[in-house]
Design a protein around this motif. Structure first.
Motif, PDB file in Angstrom:
ATOM      1  N   GLN A 102      86.386 -71.695  39.987  1.00 45.74           N
ATOM      2  CA  GLN A 102      85.366 -71.079  39.377  1.00 45.74           C
ATOM      3  C   GLN A 102      85.236 -70.552  38.214  1.00 45.74           C
ATOM      4  O   GLN A 102      86.328 -69.540  38.008  1.00 45.74           O
ATOM      5  N   VAL A 103      84.715 -71.015  37.165  1.00 39.08           N
ATOM      6  CA  VAL A 103      84.817 -70.430  35.835  1.00 39.08           C
ATOM      7  C   VAL A 103      83.692 -69.160  35.652  1.00 39.08           C
ATOM      8  O   VAL A 103      82.690 -69.498  35.858  1.00 39.08           O
ATOM      9  N   GLN A 104      84.099 -68.083  35.361  1.00 36.72           N
ATOM     10  CA  GLN A 104      83.168 -66.897  35.233  1.00 36.72           C
ATOM     11  C   GLN A 104      83.109 -66.681  33.488  1.00 36.72           C
ATOM     12  O   GLN A 104      83.852 -66.860  32.963  1.00 36.72           O
ATOM     13  N   LEU A 105      81.799 -66.744  33.315  1.00 37.88           N
ATOM     14  CA  LEU A 105      81.452 -66.417  31.816  1.00 37.88           C
ATOM     15  C   LEU A 105      80.527 -65.029  31.779  1.00 37.88           C
ATOM     16  O   LEU A 105      79.828 -64.642  32.520  1.00 37.88           O
ATOM     17  N   VAL A 106      80.874 -64.340  30.727  1.00 40.16           N
ATOM     18  CA  VAL A 106      80.201 -62.993  30.646  1.00 40.16           C
ATOM     19  C   VAL A 106      79.944 -63.070  29.114  1.00 40.16           C
ATOM     20  O   VAL A 106      80.388 -62.948  28.400  1.00 40.16           O
ATOM     21  N   GLU A 107      78.524 -62.873  29.044  1.00 40.55           N
ATOM     22  CA  GLU A 107      77.776 -62.775  27.572  1.00 40.55           C
ATOM     23  C   GLU A 107      77.637 -61.462  27.444  1.00 40.55           C
ATOM     24  O   GLU A 107      77.266 -60.284  28.139  1.00 40.55           O
ATOM     25  N   SER A 108      77.618 -61.043  25.938  1.00 35.79           N
ATOM     26  CA  SER A 108      77.423 -59.743  25.570  1.00 35.79           C
ATOM     27  C   SER A 108      76.826 -59.824  24.044  1.00 35.79           C
ATOM     28  O   SER A 108      76.847 -60.920  23.183  1.00 35.79           O
ATOM     29  N   GLY A 109      76.236 -58.830  23.494  1.00 34.98           N
ATOM     30  CA  GLY A 109      75.949 -58.809  22.152  1.00 34.98           C
ATOM     31  C   GLY A 109      74.406 -58.836  21.801  1.00 34.98           C
ATOM     32  O   GLY A 109      74.078 -59.046  20.830  1.00 34.98           O
ATOM     33  N   GLY A 110      73.597 -59.146  22.762  1.00 36.65           N
ATOM     34  CA  GLY A 110      72.369 -59.291  22.731  1.00 36.65           C
ATOM     35  C   GLY A 110      71.690 -57.758  22.454  1.00 36.65           C
ATOM     36  O   GLY A 110      72.196 -56.816  22.362  1.00 36.65           O
ATOM     37  N   GLY A 111      70.415 -57.678  21.913  1.00 35.05           N
ATOM     38  CA  GLY A 111      69.827 -56.811  21.483  1.00 35.05           C
ATOM     39  C   GLY A 111      68.546 -57.029  20.496  1.00 35.05           C
ATOM     40  O   GLY A 111      68.124 -58.167  20.525  1.00 35.05           O
ATOM     41  N   SER A 112      67.872 -55.979  19.953  1.00 30.53           N
ATOM     42  CA  SER A 112      66.994 -56.255  18.969  1.00 30.53           C
ATOM     43  C   SER A 112      67.250 -56.284  17.479  1.00 30.53           C
ATOM     44  O   SER A 112      68.283 -55.640  17.142  1.00 30.53           O
ATOM     45  N   VAL A 113      66.904 -57.210  16.836  1.00 30.98           N
ATOM     46  CA  VAL A 113      66.954 -57.313  15.545  1.00 30.98           C
ATOM     47  C   VAL A 113      65.603 -57.780  14.681  1.00 30.98           C
ATOM     48  O   VAL A 113      64.759 -58.220  15.299  1.00 30.98           O
ATOM     49  N   GLN A 114      65.660 -57.295  13.380  1.00 32.85           N
ATOM     50  CA  GLN A 114      64.502 -57.631  12.804  1.00 32.85           C
ATOM     51  C   GLN A 114      64.250 -59.028  12.315  1.00 32.85           C
ATOM     52  O   GLN A 114      65.565 -59.461  12.083  1.00 32.85           O
ATOM     53  N   PRO A 115      63.113 -59.522  11.631  1.00 27.68           N
ATOM     54  CA  PRO A 115      63.243 -61.023  11.493  1.00 27.68           C
ATOM     55  C   PRO A 115      64.154 -61.005   9.873  1.00 27.68           C
ATOM     56  O   PRO A 115      64.091 -59.917   9.202  1.00 27.68           O
ATOM     57  N   GLY A 116      64.942 -62.004   9.737  1.00 28.90           N
ATOM     58  CA  GLY A 116      65.707 -62.102   8.737  1.00 28.90           C
ATOM     59  C   GLY A 116      67.126 -61.523   9.071  1.00 28.90           C
ATOM     60  O   GLY A 116      68.158 -61.675   8.119  1.00 28.90           O
ATOM     61  N   GLY A 117      67.220 -60.665  10.079  1.00 27.29           N
ATOM     62  CA  GLY A 117      68.552 -60.090  10.470  1.00 27.29           C
ATOM     63  C   GLY A 117      69.647 -61.002  11.079  1.00 27.29           C
ATOM     64  O   GLY A 117      69.145 -62.233  11.249  1.00 27.29           O
ATOM     65  N   SER A 118      70.946 -60.351  11.403  1.00 27.62           N
ATOM     66  CA  SER A 118      71.928 -60.967  12.194  1.00 27.62           C
ATOM     67  C   SER A 118      72.399 -60.457  13.527  1.00 27.62           C
ATOM     68  O   SER A 118      72.100 -59.225  13.479  1.00 27.62           O
ATOM     69  N   LEU A 119      72.797 -61.362  14.214  1.00 26.35           N
ATOM     70  CA  LEU A 119      73.259 -60.749  15.618  1.00 26.35           C
ATOM     71  C   LEU A 119      74.411 -61.825  15.995  1.00 26.35           C
ATOM     72  O   LEU A 119      74.351 -62.921  15.686  1.00 26.35           O
ATOM     73  N   THR A 120      75.292 -60.995  16.625  1.00 34.03           N
ATOM     74  CA  THR A 120      76.524 -61.761  17.177  1.00 34.03           C
ATOM     75  C   THR A 120      76.561 -61.982  18.491  1.00 34.03           C
ATOM     76  O   THR A 120      76.857 -60.843  18.884  1.00 34.03           O
ATOM     77  N   LEU A 121      76.424 -63.196  19.167  1.00 33.65           N
ATOM     78  CA  LEU A 121      76.815 -63.167  20.591  1.00 33.65           C
ATOM     79  C   LEU A 121      78.218 -63.551  21.018  1.00 33.65           C
ATOM     80  O   LEU A 121      78.646 -64.404  20.388  1.00 33.65           O
ATOM     81  N   SER A 122      78.709 -62.971  22.256  1.00 38.53           N
ATOM     82  CA  SER A 122      79.792 -63.302  22.680  1.00 38.53           C
ATOM     83  C   SER A 122      79.983 -63.898  24.129  1.00 38.53           C
ATOM     84  O   SER A 122      79.068 -63.280  24.882  1.00 38.53           O
ATOM     85  N   CYS A 123      80.832 -64.803  24.252  1.00 35.83           N
ATOM     86  CA  CYS A 123      80.940 -65.149  25.697  1.00 35.83           C
ATOM     87  C   CYS A 123      82.394 -65.298  26.074  1.00 35.83           C
ATOM     88  O   CYS A 123      82.998 -66.004  25.444  1.00 35.83           O
ATOM     89  N   VAL A 124      82.712 -64.515  26.744  1.00 37.76           N
ATOM     90  CA  VAL A 124      83.995 -64.365  27.523  1.00 37.76           C
ATOM     91  C   VAL A 124      84.370 -65.435  28.818  1.00 37.76           C
ATOM     92  O   VAL A 124      83.573 -65.133  29.724  1.00 37.76           O
ATOM     93  N   ALA A 125      85.137 -66.304  28.483  1.00 40.51           N
ATOM     94  CA  ALA A 125      85.331 -67.249  30.101  1.00 40.51           C
ATOM     95  C   ALA A 125      86.854 -67.019  30.517  1.00 40.51           C
ATOM     96  O   ALA A 125      87.634 -66.360  29.988  1.00 40.51           O
ATOM     97  N   SER A 126      86.508 -67.046  31.828  1.00 37.94           N
ATOM     98  CA  SER A 126      87.800 -66.569  32.499  1.00 37.94           C
ATOM     99  C   SER A 126      88.878 -67.551  32.462  1.00 37.94           C
ATOM    100  O   SER A 126      89.908 -67.362  32.618  1.00 37.94           O
ATOM    101  N   GLU A 127      88.333 -68.884  31.787  1.00 38.22           N
ATOM    102  CA  GLU A 127      89.394 -69.817  31.530  1.00 38.22           C
ATOM    103  C   GLU A 127      88.868 -70.729  30.602  1.00 38.22           C
ATOM    104  O   GLU A 127      87.896 -71.039  30.483  1.00 38.22           O
ATOM    105  N   PHE A 128      89.919 -71.473  29.664  1.00 36.92           N
ATOM    106  CA  PHE A 128      89.549 -72.584  28.827  1.00 36.92           C
ATOM    107  C   PHE A 128      90.309 -73.600  29.478  1.00 36.92           C
ATOM    108  O   PHE A 128      91.499 -73.928  29.328  1.00 36.92           O
ATOM    109  N   SER A 129      89.721 -74.515  30.565  1.00 39.24           N
ATOM    110  CA  SER A 129      90.380 -75.352  31.128  1.00 39.24           C
ATOM    111  C   SER A 129      89.443 -76.802  31.082  1.00 39.24           C
ATOM    112  O   SER A 129      88.450 -76.880  30.478  1.00 39.24           O
ATOM    113  N   MET A 130      89.730 -77.824  31.874  1.00 37.57           N
ATOM    114  CA  MET A 130      89.009 -78.950  32.120  1.00 37.57           C
ATOM    115  C   MET A 130      87.431 -78.480  32.643  1.00 37.57           C
ATOM    116  O   MET A 130      86.678 -79.228  32.016  1.00 37.57           O
ATOM    117  N   ARG A 131      87.337 -77.419  33.420  1.00 37.83           N
ATOM    118  CA  ARG A 131      85.988 -77.111  33.759  1.00 37.83           C
ATOM    119  C   ARG A 131      85.184 -76.318  32.487  1.00 37.83           C
ATOM    120  O   ARG A 131      84.254 -75.934  33.028  1.00 37.83           O
TER     121      ARG A 131
END
Length: 125
Positions: free
Chosen positions: A1-30
């Motif tokens: 089973q591949v586990q995925l954990v997102e982070s980086g969300g939040g509030s931003v003003q229009p026109g602003g920037s935000l970076t989301l991250s997704c860490v996977a337990s593996e980079f495999s065929m799945r």
């Protein structure tokens, strides 16, 4: 089973920037393809962008985010990023990371087997 954990969300003003991250337990065929989806209450989950982790680095974007969002990966850290620039109020949603083997259209939820828990993004002044 591949586990995925997102982070980086939040509030931003229009026109602003935000970076989301997704860490996977593996980079495999799945996890040959990793994508970002988003969903607002009462609406279907929508594909935002996807990237191939197998080396080709092919990426795809929804028309609504082309030119504003960039998907990228750091394979050494098994992490996929979604750089959100020029944010708009309509980008407000719960953002999910998903992984799949690469079969099916990139924007179909059925093309992905594993999903993260999501991270909330709110664009508001």
């Amino acid at each position: 089973q591949v586990q995925l954990v997102e982070s980086g969300g939040g509030s931003v003003q229009p026109g602003g920037s935000l970076t989301l991250s997704c860490v996977a337990s593996e980079f495999s065929m799945r996890a040959r393809v990793i994508a970002w989806f988003r969903q607002v209450p009462g609406k279907e989950r929508e594909g935002v962008a996807s990237i191939s982790t197998s080396g080709s680095n092919f990426s795809y974007y929804a028309d609504s985010v082309k030119g504003r969002f960039t998907i990228a990966q750091d394979s050494t850290k098994r992490t996929v990023f979604l750089q959100m620039n020029s944010a708009k109020p309509e980008d407000t949603a719960m953002y999910y990371c998903a992984s799949g083997s690469g079969g099916g259209a990139w924007f179909h939820v059925t093309s992905y087997t594993y999903w993260g828990q999501g991270t909330q993004v709110t664009v508001s002044s």
